[in-house]
Design a protein around this motif. Structure first.
Motif, PDB file in Angstrom:
ATOM      1  N   PHE A   2     -44.775 -83.523  13.799  1.00  0.00           N
ATOM      2  CA  PHE A   2     -44.587 -82.188  14.330  1.00  0.00           C
ATOM      3  C   PHE A   2     -45.788 -81.813  15.169  1.00  0.00           C
ATOM      4  N   LYS A   3     -45.530 -81.245  16.328  1.00  0.00           N
ATOM      5  CA  LYS A   3     -46.609 -80.816  17.197  1.00  0.00           C
ATOM      6  C   LYS A   3     -46.701 -79.298  17.162  1.00  0.00           C
ATOM      7  N   LYS A   4     -47.924 -78.807  17.180  1.00  0.00           N
ATOM      8  CA  LYS A   4     -48.144 -77.372  17.128  1.00  0.00           C
ATOM      9  C   LYS A   4     -47.677 -76.730  18.434  1.00  0.00           C
ATOM     10  N   SER A   5     -46.995 -75.605  18.297  1.00  0.00           N
ATOM     11  CA  SER A   5     -46.616 -74.835  19.476  1.00  0.00           C
ATOM     12  C   SER A   5     -46.659 -73.356  19.106  1.00  0.00           C
ATOM     13  N   VAL A  45     -53.011 -76.867  29.687  1.00  0.00           N
ATOM     14  CA  VAL A  45     -54.220 -76.131  29.323  1.00  0.00           C
ATOM     15  C   VAL A  45     -54.862 -76.807  28.116  1.00  0.00           C
ATOM     16  N   GLU A  46     -56.184 -76.758  28.077  1.00  0.00           N
ATOM     17  CA  GLU A  46     -56.928 -77.267  26.933  1.00  0.00           C
ATOM     18  C   GLU A  46     -57.501 -76.068  26.192  1.00  0.00           C
ATOM     19  N   ILE A  47     -57.093 -75.900  24.937  1.00  0.00           N
ATOM     20  CA  ILE A  47     -57.567 -74.795  24.113  1.00  0.00           C
ATOM     21  C   ILE A  47     -58.331 -75.377  22.937  1.00  0.00           C
ATOM     22  N   ASN A  48     -59.601 -75.043  22.847  1.00  0.00           N
ATOM     23  CA  ASN A  48     -60.482 -75.557  21.790  1.00  0.00           C
ATOM     24  C   ASN A  48     -60.395 -77.074  21.640  1.00  0.00           C
ATOM     25  N   GLY A  49     -60.356 -77.768  22.775  1.00  0.00           N
ATOM     26  CA  GLY A  49     -60.382 -79.221  22.771  1.00  0.00           C
ATOM     27  C   GLY A  49     -59.035 -79.902  22.607  1.00  0.00           C
ATOM     28  N   LYS A  50     -57.953 -79.136  22.412  1.00  0.00           N
ATOM     29  CA  LYS A  50     -56.612 -79.716  22.289  1.00  0.00           C
ATOM     30  C   LYS A  50     -55.814 -79.403  23.547  1.00  0.00           C
ATOM     31  N   THR A  51     -55.053 -80.391  24.012  1.00  0.00           N
ATOM     32  CA  THR A  51     -54.280 -80.235  25.234  1.00  0.00           C
ATOM     33  C   THR A  51     -52.878 -79.732  24.899  1.00  0.00           C
ATOM     34  N   GLU A  53     -49.070 -78.313  26.689  1.00  0.00           N
ATOM     35  CA  GLU A  53     -48.168 -78.196  27.832  1.00  0.00           C
ATOM     36  C   GLU A  53     -47.698 -76.746  27.882  1.00  0.00           C
ATOM     37  N   ILE A  54     -47.670 -76.166  29.075  1.00  0.00           N
ATOM     38  CA  ILE A  54     -47.256 -74.774  29.240  1.00  0.00           C
ATOM     39  C   ILE A  54     -45.787 -74.737  29.644  1.00  0.00           C
ATOM     40  N   TYR A  55     -44.980 -74.047  28.843  1.00  0.00           N
ATOM     41  CA  TYR A  55     -43.562 -73.867  29.127  1.00  0.00           C
ATOM     42  C   TYR A  55     -43.335 -72.418  29.532  1.00  0.00           C
ATOM     43  N   LYS A  69     -44.835 -70.470  26.398  1.00  0.00           N
ATOM     44  CA  LYS A  69     -45.037 -71.242  25.184  1.00  0.00           C
ATOM     45  C   LYS A  69     -46.023 -72.364  25.466  1.00  0.00           C
ATOM     46  N   CYS A  70     -46.954 -72.573  24.539  1.00  0.00           N
ATOM     47  CA  CYS A  70     -47.884 -73.680  24.631  1.00  0.00           C
ATOM     48  C   CYS A  70     -47.509 -74.684  23.545  1.00  0.00           C
ATOM     49  N   LYS A  71     -47.293 -75.953  23.938  1.00  0.00           N
ATOM     50  CA  LYS A  71     -46.906 -76.993  22.995  1.00  0.00           C
ATOM     51  C   LYS A  71     -47.929 -78.120  23.069  1.00  0.00           C
ATOM     52  N   GLU A  72     -48.444 -78.510  21.925  1.00  0.00           N
ATOM     53  CA  GLU A  72     -49.454 -79.559  21.861  1.00  0.00           C
ATOM     54  C   GLU A  72     -48.902 -80.874  22.387  1.00  0.00           C
ATOM     55  N   LYS A  73     -49.715 -81.570  23.190  1.00  0.00           N
ATOM     56  CA  LYS A  73     -49.309 -82.865  23.756  1.00  0.00           C
ATOM     57  C   LYS A  73     -49.657 -83.989  22.831  1.00  0.00           C
TER      58      LYS A  73
END
Length: 73
Positions: A2-5, A45-51, A53-55, A69-73
């Protein structure tokens, strides 16, 4: 597996968010949360070192409103 979003608060949800409006909303979200962000592309976007994807599009269950929505890559 599961990826954080997460959804970023977007004030005018009746209007499709341009990439510039999405960036502004994400910067505001990060400032208010005390996080750092750096944009590496129009939809990344990179937020606190994590990349992430912007939806930009319809928010599920929102009856036609747009969201960001921001979804972790």
């Amino acid at each position: 597996m599961f990826k954080k979003s997460f959804w970023v608060p977007y004030e005018d949800s009746t209007v499709y968010p341009t990439s510039e409006k999405a960036r502004q909303a994400i910067m505001k979200y990060c400032e208010e949360s005390g996080e750092t962000c750096r944009f590496s592309g129009d939809d990344e976007v990179e937020i606190n070192g994590k990349t992430y994807e912007i939806y930009r599009g319809y928010e599920n269950g929102s009856r036609g409103n747009y969201g960001i929505k921001c979804k972790e890559k």
